[in-house]
Scaffold this active site. Structure first.
Site, PDB file in Angstrom:
ATOM      1  N   HIS A  71       0.817  -1.210   0.000  1.00 32.73           N
ATOM      2  CA  HIS A  71       0.000   0.000   0.000  1.00 32.73           C
ATOM      3  C   HIS A  71       0.852   1.262   0.000  1.00 32.73           C
ATOM      4  O   HIS A  71       0.440   2.296  -0.557  1.00 32.73           O
ATOM      5  CB  HIS A  71      -0.931  -0.005   1.224  1.00 32.73           C
ATOM      6  CG  HIS A  71      -1.859   1.171   1.281  1.00 32.73           C
ATOM      7  ND1 HIS A  71      -3.080   1.189   0.635  1.00 32.73           N
ATOM      8  CD2 HIS A  71      -1.739   2.383   1.895  1.00 32.73           C
ATOM      9  CE1 HIS A  71      -3.674   2.362   0.844  1.00 32.73           C
ATOM     10  NE2 HIS A  71      -2.889   3.100   1.618  1.00 32.73           N
ATOM     11  N   HIS A 126      -3.787   3.468  -2.806  1.00 34.75           N
ATOM     12  CA  HIS A 126      -3.001   2.287  -3.175  1.00 34.75           C
ATOM     13  C   HIS A 126      -2.452   2.440  -4.599  1.00 34.75           C
ATOM     14  O   HIS A 126      -3.153   2.947  -5.480  1.00 34.75           O
ATOM     15  CB  HIS A 126      -3.883   1.043  -3.092  1.00 34.75           C
ATOM     16  CG  HIS A 126      -3.128  -0.242  -3.093  1.00 34.75           C
ATOM     17  ND1 HIS A 126      -2.876  -0.962  -1.949  1.00 34.75           N
ATOM     18  CD2 HIS A 126      -2.551  -0.936  -4.101  1.00 34.75           C
ATOM     19  CE1 HIS A 126      -2.185  -2.049  -2.257  1.00 34.75           C
ATOM     20  NE2 HIS A 126      -1.980  -2.052  -3.563  1.00 34.75           N
ATOM     21  N   HIS A 147      -2.129   1.990  -8.100  1.00 32.48           N
ATOM     22  CA  HIS A 147      -2.967   1.283  -9.066  1.00 32.48           C
ATOM     23  C   HIS A 147      -3.213   2.161 -10.276  1.00 32.48           C
ATOM     24  O   HIS A 147      -2.967   3.364 -10.271  1.00 32.48           O
ATOM     25  CB  HIS A 147      -4.315   0.900  -8.439  1.00 32.48           C
ATOM     26  CG  HIS A 147      -5.251   2.063  -8.247  1.00 32.48           C
ATOM     27  ND1 HIS A 147      -5.055   3.042  -7.287  1.00 32.48           N
ATOM     28  CD2 HIS A 147      -6.383   2.424  -8.914  1.00 32.48           C
ATOM     29  CE1 HIS A 147      -6.025   3.935  -7.356  1.00 32.48           C
ATOM     30  NE2 HIS A 147      -6.843   3.588  -8.336  1.00 32.48           N
ATOM     31  N   GLN A 188      -5.807   2.082 -14.189  1.00 33.33           N
ATOM     32  CA  GLN A 188      -7.068   1.613 -14.749  1.00 33.33           C
ATOM     33  C   GLN A 188      -6.898   1.301 -16.229  1.00 33.33           C
ATOM     34  O   GLN A 188      -5.933   1.729 -16.864  1.00 33.33           O
ATOM     35  CB  GLN A 188      -8.160   2.669 -14.560  1.00 33.33           C
ATOM     36  CG  GLN A 188      -8.436   3.019 -13.111  1.00 33.33           C
ATOM     37  CD  GLN A 188      -9.541   4.040 -12.962  1.00 33.33           C
ATOM     38  OE1 GLN A 188     -10.694   3.784 -13.321  1.00 33.33           O
ATOM     39  NE2 GLN A 188      -9.201   5.215 -12.451  1.00 33.33           N
TER      40      GLN A 188
END
Length: 347
Positions: free
Chosen positions: A116, A167, A169, A171
């Site tokens: 994280h 976190h 990440h 898309q």
């Protein structure tokens, strides 16, 4: 790389991408989730000719949860998240609050690491290569879906960008149409070829490499430069030296070199504003050719990376000229931005 496909409790697809072939992914999602219900629709603007996704259900998406309630962390200690496993390398799943869904495309979340507190720039070259493999695999699968016209892999980082989950990440959007930005590039590509008989992307890259003053990194298979007419204070375009239309067409040499080049670029972004500054907010996105456009083979895959921070403690806001008329005003000369990005090379 090992890929494992499974399902979450509400039927959404979850994919694990693992560095080790022997990794077993058999954790089950025990959450009592209702099936995903969306209101997504795409409307055409008759004046501008572009498309707008209307997705009111996204008002209820998870918003800035504390770190111990992050839905993208592994499931541990009886707390169940979007990823049932206790650890993972890279995980991809269908977004529970998609902007596009069903016949209108697909939205996926890509978790770069289970850590994280990390960022993409903290990944090892092996981990970054795995993310590239996942992007490529998803491009391949989504491109084969009925109704998909363009696949966009991207990362938003930082609260200043509007990120609601901290976190690390990104898309992936699978659009049912060619995006307006890409359409404009294709129109410019066609006009340039009509006027000169040459490829516009090739000429842009050749010009930047010849002039040199806006080059940030020039590797064997990739070139990173600040564009001549950069829209954003610090904006870098990363091109493979061999023109290809999308991630699927990259050769092995380019794939092998990409992690080192991209990680170096991201680490330089975090040094732009000096020591002690918070991490640089940015958007990074792969521009890939649409699938059915006849101009596809002339398109050049490239990654565009930019920050909305223009100097220490100050953001570049899209005000009247930019938001109202799409005429950008850049406070940082591209040559100065490139010079700064060369100065902050990592040790």
């Amino acid at each position: 790389m090992k890929k494992t496909s499974t399902r979450l409790a509400d039927g959404r697809e979850l994919l694990y991408y693992d560095l080790r072939d022997g990794t077993v992914r058999d954790a089950v999602d025990p959450r009592p989730l209702d099936a995903v219900a969306t209101t997504a629709e795409v409307r055409r603007d008759p004046l501008l000719g572009d498309s707008v996704a209307i997705a009111s259900h996204r008002q209820g998406r998870t918003y800035h949860p504390p770190a111990d309630e992050c839905p993208l962390c592994p499931s541990t200690g009886g707390r169940h998240t979007e990823i049932p496993a206790a650890d993972y390398d890279v995980a991809v799943f269908e977004n529970r609050f998609p902007s596009l869904a069903g016949d209108l495309g697909r939205c996926e979340v890509v978790c770069f690491t289970s850590d994280h507190q990390a960022s993409f720039a903290d990944l090892s070259e092996e981990q970054a290569a795995l993310v590239l493999a996942a992007w490529t695999d998803r491009t391949t699968e989504l491109s084969a879906r009925s109704g998909v016209e363009q696949v966009f892999c991207f990362e938003n980082r930082g609260a200043e960008i509007g990120v609601t989950l901290g976190h690390p990440h990104g898309q992936i959007y699978a659009y049912p149409f060619t995006t307006p930005r890409t359409e404009r590039m294709l129109d410019s590509l066609a006009a340039h070829h009509t006027a000169t008989g040459r490829n516009l992307f090739d000429d842009v890259l050749a010009r930047e490499r010849a002039e040199g003053e806006r080059i940030v990194l020039d590797a064997a298979h990739w070139t990173a430069f600040v564009p001549y007419a950069a829209h954003w204070p610090y904006e870098v375009h990363l091109y493979p030296r061999r023109r290809v239309p999308d991630l699927r067409a990259l050769d092995e040499a380019a794939r092998e070199e990409f992690p080192r080049v991209y990680l170096e670029l991201l680490r330089r972004f975090d040094r732009i504003f000096g020591e002690g500054e918070p991490p640089t907010p940015y958007i990074a996105g792969w521009h890939q050719a649409p699938l059915s456009d006849p101009r596809r083979e002339g398109f050049a895959l490239h990654l565009e990376l930019f920050t909305v921070r223009r100097t220490s403690g100050k953001l570049k806001f899209l005000a009247g000229s930019e938001s109202g008329m799409s005429v950008f005003i850049n406070d940082v000369p591209p040559e100065a931005a490139a010079r700064r990005l060369r100065e902050v090379a990592s040790a």
